[in-house]
Design a protein around this motif. Structure first.
Motif, PDB file in Angstrom:
ATOM      1  N   PRO A  67      -2.156  34.187 -19.814  1.00 34.59           N
ATOM      2  CA  PRO A  67      -1.450  33.546 -20.933  1.00 34.59           C
ATOM      3  C   PRO A  67      -2.266  33.643 -22.216  1.00 34.59           C
ATOM      4  N   LEU A  68      -1.640  34.176 -23.224  1.00 35.53           N
ATOM      5  CA  LEU A  68      -2.282  34.321 -24.534  1.00 35.53           C
ATOM      6  C   LEU A  68      -1.760  33.209 -25.440  1.00 35.53           C
ATOM      7  N   GLU A  69      -2.301  32.025 -25.263  1.00 29.88           N
ATOM      8  CA  GLU A  69      -1.771  30.862 -25.950  1.00 29.88           C
ATOM      9  C   GLU A  69      -2.503  30.537 -27.246  1.00 29.88           C
ATOM     10  N   ASP A 149       1.235  49.540 -19.154  1.00 27.83           N
ATOM     11  CA  ASP A 149       2.045  48.478 -18.566  1.00 27.83           C
ATOM     12  C   ASP A 149       1.453  47.105 -18.880  1.00 27.83           C
ATOM     13  N   ARG A 150       0.141  46.982 -18.739  1.00 27.49           N
ATOM     14  CA  ARG A 150      -0.500  45.697 -19.022  1.00 27.49           C
ATOM     15  C   ARG A 150      -0.479  45.373 -20.513  1.00 27.49           C
ATOM     16  N   LEU A 151      -0.601  46.387 -21.349  1.00 26.62           N
ATOM     17  CA  LEU A 151      -0.474  46.155 -22.793  1.00 26.62           C
ATOM     18  C   LEU A 151       0.909  45.621 -23.122  1.00 26.62           C
ATOM     19  N   GLN A 152       1.906  46.202 -22.513  1.00 28.58           N
ATOM     20  CA  GLN A 152       3.281  45.751 -22.743  1.00 28.58           C
ATOM     21  C   GLN A 152       3.456  44.294 -22.308  1.00 28.58           C
ATOM     22  N   LYS A 153       2.894  43.924 -21.171  1.00 22.83           N
ATOM     23  CA  LYS A 153       2.986  42.542 -20.697  1.00 22.83           C
ATOM     24  C   LYS A 153       2.254  41.587 -21.642  1.00 22.83           C
ATOM     25  N   CYS A 154       1.114  42.014 -22.150  1.00 19.68           N
ATOM     26  CA  CYS A 154       0.374  41.179 -23.102  1.00 19.68           C
ATOM     27  C   CYS A 154       1.159  41.006 -24.407  1.00 19.68           C
ATOM     28  N   LEU A 155       1.827  42.058 -24.837  1.00 19.18           N
ATOM     29  CA  LEU A 155       2.631  41.973 -26.051  1.00 19.18           C
ATOM     30  C   LEU A 155       3.816  41.025 -25.862  1.00 19.18           C
ATOM     31  N   HIS A 156       4.425  41.053 -24.685  1.00 18.74           N
ATOM     32  CA  HIS A 156       5.500  40.100 -24.390  1.00 18.74           C
ATOM     33  C   HIS A 156       4.969  38.663 -24.423  1.00 18.74           C
ATOM     34  N   SER A 157       3.761  38.470 -23.927  1.00 19.00           N
ATOM     35  CA  SER A 157       3.150  37.143 -23.954  1.00 19.00           C
ATOM     36  C   SER A 157       2.871  36.689 -25.389  1.00 19.00           C
TER      37      SER A 157
END
Length: 168
Positions: A67-69, A149-157
Motif C-alpha cells: 500500500p502506497l498511502e 506488471d508490478r509497476l502497473q499495480k503500484c500505479l493503480h495503488s
C-alpha cells in the motif's frame, strides 16, 4: 512641476500584472498526477504480453503490491522503478518513454508534497539493488514482464490513495 511621481505610479501600475502570480491549486496537481498515472498504465497495457499472477522467486527487489498511502512511499517506489527500467531488455516496449513519464510523475508527487510541507529522501533500497544487470541476467524476459506488471499495480495503488493523502 506638477506631479512628477504620477508617471512613475502609472508605470508601476502597468508592471503590476507582470509580478502577479497565483499558486497552483492542489486539486489541479492531483488531477495532473492521476492523468499521468493513467497514461503510464495505458502505455504498459499496450505492451503487456500476458497477465501475471504467478509467484516468482528471486525478483524480490522489484516492489510489489504494497500500500502506497503516503507521498514518501510513492516517491520511494517510483525511484526504485526508475532504477530498474533502464536495465530491462525490452525492445518493443517504450521503456524510455515510461521512464520519462515516471520522472514527471515523481515531480508532480514532490509538488504535492511541497504543498503539504513534506521533505523527500533518497530511497535506502536503491543502494541495496546493486548491479541490476547481474540480477536480471538469469531470466531477463520474465524480470521485465514482472517489473512492468508490478509497476502497473503500484500505479493503480497511487491512483487509489491519491485522494486520501493527508500526510507525507
Amino acid at each position: 512641476m506638477r506631479c512628477p511621481s504620477l508617471p512613475l505610479c502609472g508605470l508601476l501600475w502597468f508592471w503590476l500584472p507582470l509580478f502577479y502570480s497565483r499558486p497552483v491549486k492542489i486539486d489541479k496537481v492531483k488531477a495532473d498526477t492521476k492523468n499521468l498515472t493513467r497514461t503510464i498504465i495505458a502505455r504498459i497495457q499496450e505492451h503487456q504480453l500476458f497477465p501475471l499472477n504467478l509467484k516468482i522467486n528471486g525478483l524480490d527487489f522489484i516492489p510489489g503490491e504494497r500500500p502506497l498511502e503516503s507521498l514518501d512511499s510513492m516517491d520511494e517506489t517510483l525511484q526504485i522503478f526508475q532504477r530498474i527500467l533502464p536495465s530491462l531488455p525490452m525492445e518493443n516496449v517504450p521503456v524510455a518513454q515510461i521512464f520519462n513519464d515516471i520522472e514527471n510523475l515523481r515531480s508532480l508527487i514532490q509538488t504535492l508534497g511541497s504543498h503539504l510541507g513534506c521533505t523527500f529522501h533518497k530511497s535506502s533500497t536503491l543502494d541495496a539493488l546493486g548491479n541490476l544487470t547481474e540480477l536480471l541476467t538469469t531470466s531477463p524476459y520474465t524480470a521485465a514482464v514482472v517489473a512492468l506488471d508490478r509497476l502497473q499495480k503500484c500505479l493503480h495503488s497511487i491512483i487509489k490513495h491519491l485522494d486520501h493523502i493527508q500526510r507525507c
